[in-house]
Design a protein around this motif. Structure first.
Motif, PDB file in Angstrom:
ATOM      1  N   MET A 148       0.773  -1.230   0.005  1.00  0.00           N
ATOM      2  CA  MET A 148       0.039  -0.068   0.022  1.00  0.00           C
ATOM      3  C   MET A 148       0.777   1.297  -0.111  1.00  0.00           C
ATOM      4  SD  MET A 148      -3.057  -1.043  -0.022  1.00  0.00           S
ATOM      5  CE  MET A 148      -3.805   0.532   0.152  1.00  0.00           C
ATOM      6  N   ILE A 149       1.952   1.151   0.702  1.00  0.00           N
ATOM      7  CA  ILE A 149       2.909   2.426   0.892  1.00  0.00           C
ATOM      8  C   ILE A 149       3.352   2.728  -0.618  1.00  0.00           C
ATOM      9  CG2 ILE A 149       5.251   3.107   1.622  1.00  0.00           C
ATOM     10  CD1 ILE A 149       4.502   1.446   4.057  1.00  0.00           C
ATOM     11  N   PHE A 150       3.962   1.716  -1.242  1.00  0.00           N
ATOM     12  CA  PHE A 150       4.492   1.889  -2.528  1.00  0.00           C
ATOM     13  C   PHE A 150       3.523   2.042  -3.658  1.00  0.00           C
ATOM     14  CE2 PHE A 150       8.480   0.575  -0.457  1.00  0.00           C
ATOM     15  CZ  PHE A 150       9.168   0.981  -1.021  1.00  0.00           C
ATOM     16  N   LEU A 151       2.431   1.562  -3.436  1.00  0.00           N
ATOM     17  CA  LEU A 151       1.208   1.668  -4.559  1.00  0.00           C
ATOM     18  C   LEU A 151       0.893   3.342  -4.427  1.00  0.00           C
ATOM     19  CD1 LEU A 151      -0.700   0.697  -6.419  1.00  0.00           C
ATOM     20  CD2 LEU A 151      -2.314   0.609  -4.492  1.00  0.00           C
ATOM     21  N   ASN A 152       0.785   4.078  -3.436  1.00  0.00           N
ATOM     22  CA  ASN A 152       0.556   5.540  -3.459  1.00  0.00           C
ATOM     23  C   ASN A 152       1.805   6.332  -3.662  1.00  0.00           C
ATOM     24  OD1 ASN A 152      -2.255   5.755  -2.130  1.00  0.00           O
ATOM     25  ND2 ASN A 152      -1.412   4.145  -1.004  1.00  0.00           N
ATOM     26  N   PHE A 153       3.199   5.778  -3.367  1.00  0.00           N
ATOM     27  CA  PHE A 153       4.296   6.390  -3.632  1.00  0.00           C
ATOM     28  C   PHE A 153       4.851   6.435  -5.141  1.00  0.00           C
ATOM     29  CE2 PHE A 153       9.145   6.218  -3.964  1.00  0.00           C
ATOM     30  CZ  PHE A 153       9.332   7.546  -3.395  1.00  0.00           C
ATOM     31  N   LEU A 154       4.315   5.116  -5.810  1.00  0.00           N
ATOM     32  CA  LEU A 154       4.825   5.089  -7.122  1.00  0.00           C
ATOM     33  C   LEU A 154       3.492   5.355  -8.305  1.00  0.00           C
ATOM     34  CD1 LEU A 154       6.755   1.905  -6.856  1.00  0.00           C
ATOM     35  CD2 LEU A 154       7.698   4.128  -7.272  1.00  0.00           C
ATOM     36  N   LYS A 155       2.422   5.880  -7.831  1.00  0.00           N
ATOM     37  CA  LYS A 155       1.332   6.223  -8.603  1.00  0.00           C
ATOM     38  C   LYS A 155       1.490   7.332  -9.327  1.00  0.00           C
ATOM     39  CE  LYS A 155      -1.522   8.578  -5.370  1.00  0.00           C
ATOM     40  NZ  LYS A 155      -2.902   8.717  -4.505  1.00  0.00           N
ATOM     41  N   PRO A 156       0.898   7.714 -10.444  1.00  0.00           N
ATOM     42  CA  PRO A 156       1.078   8.792 -11.094  1.00  0.00           C
ATOM     43  C   PRO A 156       0.580  10.212 -10.252  1.00  0.00           C
ATOM     44  CG  PRO A 156      -0.191   7.496 -12.426  1.00  0.00           C
ATOM     45  CD  PRO A 156      -0.091   6.839 -11.294  1.00  0.00           C
ATOM     46  N   ASP A 157       1.944  11.041 -10.448  1.00  0.00           N
ATOM     47  CA  ASP A 157       1.686  12.210  -9.523  1.00  0.00           C
ATOM     48  C   ASP A 157       1.696  12.040  -8.198  1.00  0.00           C
ATOM     49  OD1 ASP A 157       1.524  13.806 -11.797  1.00  0.00           O
ATOM     50  OD2 ASP A 157      -0.852  13.923 -11.745  1.00  0.00           O
ATOM     51  N   GLY A 158       2.575  10.710  -7.747  1.00  0.00           N
ATOM     52  CA  GLY A 158       2.572  10.433  -6.603  1.00  0.00           C
ATOM     53  C   GLY A 158       3.860  10.928  -5.617  1.00  0.00           C
ATOM     54  N   GLY A 159       4.265  10.376  -4.849  1.00  0.00           N
ATOM     55  CA  GLY A 159       5.650  10.854  -4.087  1.00  0.00           C
ATOM     56  C   GLY A 159       6.831  11.051  -4.928  1.00  0.00           C
ATOM     57  N   LEU A 160       7.096   9.572  -5.708  1.00  0.00           N
ATOM     58  CA  LEU A 160       8.304   9.652  -6.507  1.00  0.00           C
ATOM     59  C   LEU A 160       7.991  10.656  -7.614  1.00  0.00           C
ATOM     60  CD1 LEU A 160      11.029   8.369  -7.046  1.00  0.00           C
ATOM     61  CD2 LEU A 160       9.908   6.551  -8.510  1.00  0.00           C
ATOM     62  N   ASP A 161       7.049  10.844  -8.288  1.00  0.00           N
ATOM     63  CA  ASP A 161       6.957  11.703  -9.421  1.00  0.00           C
ATOM     64  C   ASP A 161       7.246  13.136  -8.893  1.00  0.00           C
ATOM     65  OD1 ASP A 161       6.714   9.425 -11.064  1.00  0.00           O
ATOM     66  OD2 ASP A 161       4.429   9.836 -11.332  1.00  0.00           O
ATOM     67  N   SER A 162       6.777  13.531  -7.776  1.00  0.00           N
ATOM     68  CA  SER A 162       6.683  14.880  -7.064  1.00  0.00           C
ATOM     69  C   SER A 162       8.095  15.062  -7.056  1.00  0.00           C
ATOM     70  CB  SER A 162       5.912  14.821  -5.916  1.00  0.00           C
ATOM     71  OG  SER A 162       4.343  14.580  -6.195  1.00  0.00           O
ATOM     72  N   VAL A 163       9.087  14.015  -6.253  1.00  0.00           N
ATOM     73  CA  VAL A 163      10.321  14.453  -6.049  1.00  0.00           C
ATOM     74  C   VAL A 163      11.214  14.698  -7.315  1.00  0.00           C
ATOM     75  CG1 VAL A 163      12.523  13.421  -5.254  1.00  0.00           C
ATOM     76  CG2 VAL A 163      10.213  13.126  -3.813  1.00  0.00           C
ATOM     77  N   ALA A 188       9.909  -5.800  -8.275  1.00  0.00           N
ATOM     78  CA  ALA A 188      11.359  -6.367  -7.970  1.00  0.00           C
ATOM     79  C   ALA A 188      12.144  -5.638  -7.083  1.00  0.00           C
ATOM     80  CB  ALA A 188      12.190  -7.014  -9.031  1.00  0.00           C
ATOM     81  N   SER A 189      12.169  -4.391  -7.317  1.00  0.00           N
ATOM     82  CA  SER A 189      12.755  -3.429  -6.802  1.00  0.00           C
ATOM     83  C   SER A 189      12.257  -3.151  -5.263  1.00  0.00           C
ATOM     84  CB  SER A 189      13.203  -1.939  -7.433  1.00  0.00           C
ATOM     85  OG  SER A 189      13.687  -1.990  -8.546  1.00  0.00           O
ATOM     86  N   VAL A 190      10.953  -2.965  -5.283  1.00  0.00           N
ATOM     87  CA  VAL A 190      10.280  -2.939  -3.844  1.00  0.00           C
ATOM     88  C   VAL A 190      10.572  -3.989  -3.058  1.00  0.00           C
ATOM     89  CG1 VAL A 190       8.257  -2.892  -2.606  1.00  0.00           C
ATOM     90  CG2 VAL A 190       8.548  -1.606  -4.879  1.00  0.00           C
ATOM     91  N   ALA A 191      10.653  -5.481  -3.777  1.00  0.00           N
ATOM     92  CA  ALA A 191      11.035  -6.664  -2.957  1.00  0.00           C
ATOM     93  C   ALA A 191      12.571  -6.550  -2.477  1.00  0.00           C
ATOM     94  CB  ALA A 191      10.884  -7.809  -3.877  1.00  0.00           C
ATOM     95  N   VAL A 192      13.570  -6.093  -3.159  1.00  0.00           N
ATOM     96  CA  VAL A 192      14.681  -5.742  -2.687  1.00  0.00           C
ATOM     97  C   VAL A 192      14.889  -5.110  -1.400  1.00  0.00           C
ATOM     98  CG1 VAL A 192      16.964  -4.733  -3.101  1.00  0.00           C
ATOM     99  CG2 VAL A 192      15.675  -6.134  -4.902  1.00  0.00           C
ATOM    100  N   TRP A 193      14.025  -3.922  -1.423  1.00  0.00           N
ATOM    101  CA  TRP A 193      13.866  -3.100  -0.418  1.00  0.00           C
ATOM    102  C   TRP A 193      13.528  -3.598   0.850  1.00  0.00           C
ATOM    103  CZ3 TRP A 193       9.902  -1.001   2.703  1.00  0.00           C
ATOM    104  CH2 TRP A 193      10.403   0.046   3.489  1.00  0.00           C
ATOM    105  N   ARG A 194      12.489  -4.690   0.669  1.00  0.00           N
ATOM    106  CA  ARG A 194      11.833  -5.281   1.810  1.00  0.00           C
ATOM    107  C   ARG A 194      12.737  -6.105   2.416  1.00  0.00           C
ATOM    108  NH1 ARG A 194       6.747  -9.325   2.526  1.00  0.00           N
ATOM    109  NH2 ARG A 194       6.577  -9.217   4.833  1.00  0.00           N
ATOM    110  N   TYR A 195      13.151  -7.215   1.498  1.00  0.00           N
ATOM    111  CA  TYR A 195      13.885  -8.412   2.198  1.00  0.00           C
ATOM    112  C   TYR A 195      15.305  -8.442   2.297  1.00  0.00           C
ATOM    113  CZ  TYR A 195       9.355 -10.654   0.965  1.00  0.00           C
ATOM    114  OH  TYR A 195       7.965 -11.150   0.957  1.00  0.00           O
ATOM    115  N   MET A 196      16.037  -7.282   1.976  1.00  0.00           N
ATOM    116  CA  MET A 196      17.576  -7.090   2.246  1.00  0.00           C
ATOM    117  C   MET A 196      17.665  -7.097   3.609  1.00  0.00           C
ATOM    118  SD  MET A 196      20.010  -4.197   0.821  1.00  0.00           S
ATOM    119  CE  MET A 196      19.476  -2.965   2.119  1.00  0.00           C
ATOM    120  N   GLY A 197      16.868  -6.776   4.447  1.00  0.00           N
ATOM    121  CA  GLY A 197      17.235  -6.769   5.981  1.00  0.00           C
ATOM    122  C   GLY A 197      17.316  -8.068   6.271  1.00  0.00           C
ATOM    123  N   LEU A 198      16.443  -9.105   5.739  1.00  0.00           N
ATOM    124  CA  LEU A 198      16.779 -10.556   6.447  1.00  0.00           C
ATOM    125  C   LEU A 198      18.082 -10.974   5.908  1.00  0.00           C
ATOM    126  CD1 LEU A 198      15.595 -13.058   7.682  1.00  0.00           C
ATOM    127  CD2 LEU A 198      14.409 -13.661   5.718  1.00  0.00           C
TER     128      LEU A 198
END
Length: 319
Positions: A148-163, A188-198
């Motif tokens: 849900m976090i990345f869905l809103n962050f990566l949507k059109p005109d979302g957080g990443l596009d704004s930055v 896949a990039s989101v998966a890297v961010w999530r599972y790298m800690g393990l």
């Protein structure tokens, strides 16, 4: 008179000692039996749970995979290997294997990053504990919440596009989850961010288990950081690297939460697990879905065997 009484006293005194010795030996045998049975008593409950909730469902899965069961009817028709043939010949089913390659490549990237940070933080580093927490924190977040976090962050005109727009990189703005050519790389990039800690924690624990005297001796001999990593750290953590490789394979095939929440398998991002669940509960083809699950299990076992054959586990001696 004394000669006749003395043997009787010796005989009377000897009888209780014989009974006590027998009672003592019986108690010793009972105590020994209890000692030997205690570990099995503690193992009984976990083994029963493992059999009931793991191995018995796997046996049922094999049984369902050779039928046309829809999950509702009491009767099941035996179809042999038809479900396996359908799984391996239907183009839509084969497409999900190509999607899994994105996540497998991402797993290799996250292993490399996790190993790099584990090596860096195993030496003396400022704010070491803070960086450990930052790297491991994403793994503690629920997968649905991350989606849900990345869905809103990566949507059109979302957080990443704004930055990107704010810093003058409007040309880099893309349909991150809407472009079929880009969606799997994004997920896949989101998966890297999530599972790298393990991966990071497992590598760091393996590195910290190396005797410090070994590293100190290498430093006294004039070894630099790279030589310590190459000749001491990497050979010592080889079993953990092999384990992480196996987990990367199974994780690439079993990816579900992030792609399901963010795209529901749309735009060509359907993974093997999403396809299997859709087959079972949307198409009501539990038999075919069971065959797909069996194939995934066999693939993981075969790749694990190949990995063990190519990189066998062996004891490492560091002198």
């Amino acid at each position: 008179m004394s000669t006749t009484v003395t043997p009787a006293r010796a005989t009377d005194a000897g009888q209780p000692r014989t009974g006590a010795a027998r009672a003592g030996s019986g108690g010793t045998r009972k105590a020994g039996w209890r000692r030997r049975a205690t570990p099995y008593a503690f193992l009984l409950v976990p083994v029963v749970l493992l059999l009931v909730f793991t191995y018995w469902p796997v046996v049922n899965m094999f049984a369902y995979s050779v039928t046309d069961w829809d999950g509702l009817d009491k009767d099941r028709q035996f179809v042999g290997l038809d479900n396996y043939v359908t799984t391996l010949t239907e183009p839509d089913n084969l497409q999900v294997f190509l999607v899994s390659l994105y996540y497998f490549a991402a797993s290799l990237v996250q292993m490399a990053l996790a190993l790099y940070f584990a090596v860096i933080l195993s030496f003396r580093t400022r704010l070491k504990n803070m960086w450990k927490g930052i790297l491991f924190f994403p793994y503690l977040i629920n997968g649905v919440a991350i989606g849900m976090i990345f869905l809103n962050f990566l949507k059109p005109d979302g957080g990443l596009d704004s930055v990107l727009t704010a810093v003058g990189f409007e040309s880099f703005v893309r349909q991150w989850t809407g472009d079929p050519a880009l969606v799997n790389i994004t997920l896949a990039s989101v998966a890297v961010w999530r599972y790298m800690g393990l991966n990071f924690v497992m590598f760091l624990g393996a590195i910290q288990s190396i005797p410090p005297q070994t590293l100190e001796a290498a430093q006294l001999d004039g070894a630099n950081r790279w030589q310590e990593v190459r000749h001491i750290i990497l050979p010592s953590i080889r079993p953990i690297v092999g384990l992480q490789f196996v987990l990367a394979i199974s994780g690439a095939l079993a990816m579900f939460e992030v792609p399901y929440v963010m795209t529901a398998g749309g735009n060509g991002s359907e993974t093997f697990v999403i396809r299997t669940i859709w087959t079972a509960f949307e198409r009501n083809m539990v038999g075919l879905a069971s065959a797909m699950a069996v194939i995934m299990l066999v693939i993981v076992l075969i790749l694990t065997w190949i990995q063990r054959a190519i990189v066998p586990q062996r004891d490492v001696e560091i002198s």
